[in-house]
Write a protein that holds these residues in place. Structure first.
Motif, PDB file in Angstrom:
ATOM      1  N   SER B 172       0.850  -1.182   0.000  1.00 52.16           N
ATOM      2  CA  SER B 172       0.000   0.000   0.000  1.00 52.16           C
ATOM      3  C   SER B 172       0.890   1.238   0.000  1.00 52.16           C
ATOM      4  CB  SER B 172      -0.887  -0.014   1.246  1.00 52.16           C
ATOM      5  OG  SER B 172      -1.660   1.154   1.310  1.00 52.16           O
ATOM      6  N   GLY B 173       0.369   2.339  -0.525  1.00 55.80           N
ATOM      7  CA  GLY B 173       1.136   3.592  -0.524  1.00 55.80           C
ATOM      8  C   GLY B 173       2.081   3.655  -1.704  1.00 55.80           C
ATOM      9  N   ARG B 174       2.690   4.826  -1.878  1.00 53.01           N
ATOM     10  CA  ARG B 174       3.595   5.018  -3.024  1.00 53.01           C
ATOM     11  C   ARG B 174       4.946   5.527  -2.561  1.00 53.01           C
ATOM     12  NH1 ARG B 174       1.832   5.276  -8.118  1.00 53.01           N
ATOM     13  NH2 ARG B 174      -0.357   4.823  -8.478  1.00 53.01           N
ATOM     14  N   GLY B 175       5.963   5.266  -3.404  1.00 51.66           N
ATOM     15  CA  GLY B 175       7.292   5.791  -3.125  1.00 51.66           C
ATOM     16  C   GLY B 175       7.767   5.386  -1.741  1.00 51.66           C
ATOM     17  N   ILE B 176       8.321   6.357  -1.009  1.00 47.89           N
ATOM     18  CA  ILE B 176       8.872   6.062   0.313  1.00 47.89           C
ATOM     19  C   ILE B 176       7.772   5.669   1.297  1.00 47.89           C
ATOM     20  CG2 ILE B 176       8.795   8.438   1.224  1.00 47.89           C
ATOM     21  CD1 ILE B 176      11.639   5.847   1.641  1.00 47.89           C
ATOM     22  N   GLN B 177       6.500   5.955   0.940  1.00 50.25           N
ATOM     23  CA  GLN B 177       5.381   5.574   1.813  1.00 50.25           C
ATOM     24  C   GLN B 177       4.929   4.126   1.578  1.00 50.25           C
ATOM     25  OE1 GLN B 177       4.523   7.627   4.126  1.00 50.25           O
ATOM     26  NE2 GLN B 177       5.701   9.348   3.329  1.00 50.25           N
ATOM     27  N   SER B 178       5.485   3.445   0.569  1.00 51.33           N
ATOM     28  CA  SER B 178       5.079   2.062   0.282  1.00 51.33           C
ATOM     29  C   SER B 178       5.305   1.186   1.500  1.00 51.33           C
ATOM     30  CB  SER B 178       5.907   1.480  -0.867  1.00 51.33           C
ATOM     31  OG  SER B 178       5.700   2.217  -2.029  1.00 51.33           O
ATOM     32  N   HIS B 179       4.328   0.362   1.804  1.00 51.69           N
ATOM     33  CA  HIS B 179       4.514  -0.556   2.923  1.00 51.69           C
ATOM     34  C   HIS B 179       3.609  -1.771   2.763  1.00 51.69           C
ATOM     35  CE1 HIS B 179       1.135   2.024   3.994  1.00 51.69           C
ATOM     36  NE2 HIS B 179       0.740   1.118   4.866  1.00 51.69           N
ATOM     37  N   LEU B 180       3.999  -2.829   3.459  1.00 58.01           N
ATOM     38  CA  LEU B 180       3.253  -4.087   3.404  1.00 58.01           C
ATOM     39  C   LEU B 180       2.041  -3.991   4.328  1.00 58.01           C
ATOM     40  CD1 LEU B 180       3.392  -7.045   2.314  1.00 58.01           C
ATOM     41  CD2 LEU B 180       4.552  -7.625   4.447  1.00 58.01           C
ATOM     42  N   ILE B 181       0.884  -4.415   3.825  1.00 54.79           N
ATOM     43  CA  ILE B 181      -0.297  -4.437   4.686  1.00 54.79           C
ATOM     44  C   ILE B 181      -0.932  -5.824   4.676  1.00 54.79           C
ATOM     45  CG2 ILE B 181      -0.882  -1.980   4.526  1.00 54.79           C
ATOM     46  CD1 ILE B 181      -2.970  -2.813   2.378  1.00 54.79           C
ATOM     47  N   VAL B 182      -1.774  -6.050   5.661  1.00 47.58           N
ATOM     48  CA  VAL B 182      -2.499  -7.309   5.794  1.00 47.58           C
ATOM     49  C   VAL B 182      -3.941  -7.070   5.372  1.00 47.58           C
ATOM     50  CG1 VAL B 182      -3.336  -9.003   7.458  1.00 47.58           C
ATOM     51  CG2 VAL B 182      -0.999  -8.147   7.622  1.00 47.58           C
ATOM     52  N   ASN B 183      -4.451  -7.982   4.559  1.00 43.53           N
ATOM     53  CA  ASN B 183      -5.774  -7.807   3.977  1.00 43.53           C
ATOM     54  C   ASN B 183      -6.880  -8.223   4.958  1.00 43.53           C
ATOM     55  OD1 ASN B 183      -7.883  -7.482   2.243  1.00 43.53           O
ATOM     56  ND2 ASN B 183      -7.397  -9.251   0.958  1.00 43.53           N
ATOM     57  N   ALA B 184      -7.098  -7.375   5.940  1.00 39.07           N
ATOM     58  CA  ALA B 184      -8.200  -7.592   6.887  1.00 39.07           C
ATOM     59  C   ALA B 184      -8.651  -6.209   7.338  1.00 39.07           C
ATOM     60  CB  ALA B 184      -7.728  -8.409   8.082  1.00 39.07           C
ATOM     61  N   GLU B 185      -9.906  -6.096   7.684  1.00 39.11           N
ATOM     62  CA  GLU B 185     -10.402  -4.779   8.069  1.00 39.11           C
ATOM     63  C   GLU B 185      -9.633  -4.229   9.265  1.00 39.11           C
ATOM     64  OE1 GLU B 185     -14.806  -2.802   8.499  1.00 39.11           O
ATOM     65  OE2 GLU B 185     -14.586  -4.836   7.732  1.00 39.11           O
ATOM     66  N   SER B 186      -9.277  -5.128  10.186  1.00 42.42           N
ATOM     67  CA  SER B 186      -8.529  -4.726  11.387  1.00 42.42           C
ATOM     68  C   SER B 186      -7.043  -4.535  11.078  1.00 42.42           C
ATOM     69  CB  SER B 186      -8.667  -5.805  12.444  1.00 42.42           C
ATOM     70  OG  SER B 186      -8.058  -7.007  11.974  1.00 42.42           O
ATOM     71  N   ASP B 191      -6.807 -11.875  11.979  1.00 39.59           N
ATOM     72  CA  ASP B 191      -8.149 -11.787  11.399  1.00 39.59           C
ATOM     73  C   ASP B 191      -8.174 -12.182   9.922  1.00 39.59           C
ATOM     74  OD1 ASP B 191      -9.103 -10.963  13.854  1.00 39.59           O
ATOM     75  OD2 ASP B 191      -8.635  -8.871  13.451  1.00 39.59           O
ATOM     76  N   THR B 192      -7.148 -12.904   9.478  1.00 36.32           N
ATOM     77  CA  THR B 192      -7.138 -13.464   8.129  1.00 36.32           C
ATOM     78  C   THR B 192      -7.163 -14.991   8.247  1.00 36.32           C
ATOM     79  OG1 THR B 192      -4.739 -13.728   7.961  1.00 36.32           O
ATOM     80  CG2 THR B 192      -5.643 -11.561   7.390  1.00 36.32           C
ATOM     81  N   ASP B 193      -7.243 -15.680   7.092  1.00 33.41           N
ATOM     82  CA  ASP B 193      -7.170 -17.145   7.141  1.00 33.41           C
ATOM     83  C   ASP B 193      -5.732 -17.631   6.902  1.00 33.41           C
ATOM     84  OD1 ASP B 193      -7.104 -16.281   4.558  1.00 33.41           O
ATOM     85  OD2 ASP B 193      -8.560 -17.719   3.772  1.00 33.41           O
ATOM     86  N   PHE B 194      -4.755 -16.766   7.176  1.00 36.86           N
ATOM     87  CA  PHE B 194      -3.337 -17.118   7.016  1.00 36.86           C
ATOM     88  C   PHE B 194      -2.969 -18.293   7.919  1.00 36.86           C
ATOM     89  CE2 PHE B 194       1.310 -16.074   7.593  1.00 36.86           C
ATOM     90  CZ  PHE B 194       1.658 -16.240   6.281  1.00 36.86           C
ATOM     91  N   SER B 195      -2.149 -19.195   7.368  1.00 39.41           N
ATOM     92  CA  SER B 195      -1.750 -20.377   8.138  1.00 39.41           C
ATOM     93  C   SER B 195      -0.242 -20.579   8.024  1.00 39.41           C
ATOM     94  CB  SER B 195      -2.486 -21.597   7.583  1.00 39.41           C
ATOM     95  OG  SER B 195      -1.726 -22.763   7.796  1.00 39.41           O
ATOM     96  N   ALA B 196       0.347 -21.173   9.060  1.00 37.01           N
ATOM     97  CA  ALA B 196       1.796 -21.409   9.064  1.00 37.01           C
ATOM     98  C   ALA B 196       2.226 -22.389   7.978  1.00 37.01           C
ATOM     99  CB  ALA B 196       2.241 -21.911  10.440  1.00 37.01           C
ATOM    100  N   THR B 197       1.266 -23.123   7.408  1.00 34.35           N
ATOM    101  CA  THR B 197       1.617 -24.064   6.337  1.00 34.35           C
ATOM    102  C   THR B 197       1.489 -23.429   4.953  1.00 34.35           C
ATOM    103  OG1 THR B 197      -0.658 -24.878   6.353  1.00 34.35           O
ATOM    104  CG2 THR B 197       0.940 -26.115   7.661  1.00 34.35           C
TER     105      THR B 197
END
Lengths: 179, 240
Positions: B172-186, B191-197
């Motif tokens: 998300s974001g552009r240039g120096i503001q770019s950053h990784l986000i998690v796709n959940a409202e919170s 709050d995602t279905d992410f799993s260690a496998t």
């Protein structure tokens, strides 16, 4: 050949890099054939004379660190950032995203278990903290960097013997570490 | 190579490298046992072309080895002092933009960013440090996210989307503001279905996506890049 004069100091560091310097063990006897120590915790000399090499452990976290670093830069022909904290701020710099006053308040005033009446130390002899911890290359020109937390005794030995012999210090894979 | 021929050769640092049509420079080089430094490229995923570590000079022009298709007779410069110098600068920019404190990172020794910096002889971050404020996300029971170390390679985005079919991550974001986000409202991983496998759980080249409780199962000193530099390990992996 006259011995090279070496000064060392620990700024915002833990003295681990100095301990690692002592880890060269019996090679220290070879080292003192080649160099004499000037200002250093090893000699307890308090101020720098003109020196050939200055080894700086730690970043800068307070006003005194800045003064000491500038004294070293003024007096040393070659200035070396020794270890992770001098190179990138290291562990002390992990306070940088926190507000300084909030940290001091919590540590000296509001933390549980403090003696009654505890307050933030304000003795005028205490150096003032900087808002952020900085690596030393942000304050003065640094000639060489030796990363590691700490750099191993072997890495320090290789680095110093290269430098003293007039070679560009080269660590190679086995001695190169940031951790 | 004639138009219908499926193979050819090019020169990589004056050594002849065979390729099949459609292979990129980095794919052909790797198959021939030649290491081209890279961060965002992974052999199992579509080239992203963003980190520019794999920048080579092909017939005198700079290009990304991960996106540039190999051409017959092409002359490619790879490990020249000039290119490694540029790569070192790119690494230094990454090191100052994030919070890369190797001594307190459990990925140390297994980290592609660190290993690449060792291989390129990066002794200092050189530039002024940014020290950004990036809180960690420890909400998930099995996984930890430490955004301080993200280099925006998007491998987790690709793996989660294309392999796991979950779309857990995005930039998300552009240039120096770019950053990784998690796709959940919170915005919390819990709050995602992410799993260690998930494939995305083991794809991170740096210390952002970490499995909890196994950080030091393999001690420092016995890790992926401890015995040999990444330029050798990376190629050895290709051949096993």
């Amino acid at each position: 050949m006259a011995k090279l004069r070496v000064a060392t100091t620990s700024l915002a560091g833990c003295f681990g890099c100095h301990m690692s310097l002592l880890d060269i063990d019996e090679r220290f006897l070879q080292l003192i054939e080649l160099v004499e120590f000037n200002r250093s915790p090893l000699t307890d000399i308090k101020h720098c004379d003109p020196c050939d090499i200055g080894l700086i452990e730690g970043g800068v976290c307070n006003a005194e660190n800045v003064h000491v670093l500038r004294e070293f830069r003024k007096n040393c022909k070659v200035l070396v950032a020794l270890g992770a904290c001098a190179v990138n701020g290291g562990l002390p710099a992990q306070r940088n995203h926190l507000d300084l006053h909030t940290i001091l308040e919590e540590v000296y005033h509001t933390a549980p278990g403090l003696a009654a009446g505890s307050q933030i130390p304000d003795d005028p002899e205490l150096p003032l903290l900087l808002n952020k911890v900085h690596p030393i290359h942000e304050v003065v020109k640094i000639d060489y960097f030796l990363p590691g937390c700490p750099p191993s005794g072997d890495a320090i030995w290789k680095f110093l013997t290269d430098l003293i012999a007039g070679r560009t210090p080269h660590l190679g894979h086995q001695l190169m570490h940031y951790d | 190579m004639s138009d219908d021929s499926q193979t050819g050769t090019f020169l990589l640092d004056d050594e002849e490298i065979p390729f099949t049509r459609g292979q990129t420079v980095i794919q052909a080089a790797r198959a021939a046992g030649k290491y081209i430094p890279h961060l965002c490229w992974h052999p199992d995923f579509k080239a992203h072309g963003s980190c520019k570590l794999c920048t080579i000079k092909a017939n005198g022009r700079l290009g990304a080895a991960c996106t540039l298709e190999a051409q017959d007779g092409m002359a490619v410069e790879n490990r020249t002092p000039e290119l490694d110098d540029k790569r070192r600068t790119l690494l230094q920019l990454l090191f100052v933009e994030g919070n890369h404190f190797c001594p307190s990172c459990e990925k140390s020794g297994n980290c592609v960013l660190q290993a690449t910096a060792y291989d390129l002889g990066m002794m200092t971050p050189h530039f002024d440090m940014f020290y950004p404020d990036r809180p960690v996300d420890a909400s998930h029971p099995d996984m930890l996210l430490d955004f301080n170390r993200c280099i925006l390679c998007e491998l987790c985005v690709q793996a989660s989307r294309d392999v796991d079919g979950k779309n857990v991550f995005a930039l998300s974001g552009r240039g120096i503001q770019s950053h990784l986000i998690v796709n959940a409202e919170s915005r919390r991983l819990a709050d995602t279905d992410f799993s260690a496998t998930d494939r995305a759980a083991s794809i991170c080249p740096v210390g952002v996506i970490l499995k909890k409780r196994v950080g030091f199962a393999i001690p420092i000193g016995e890790r992926t890049y401890d015995a040999a530099p990444i330029s050798q390990v990376d190629i050895a992996k290709e051949n096993t």
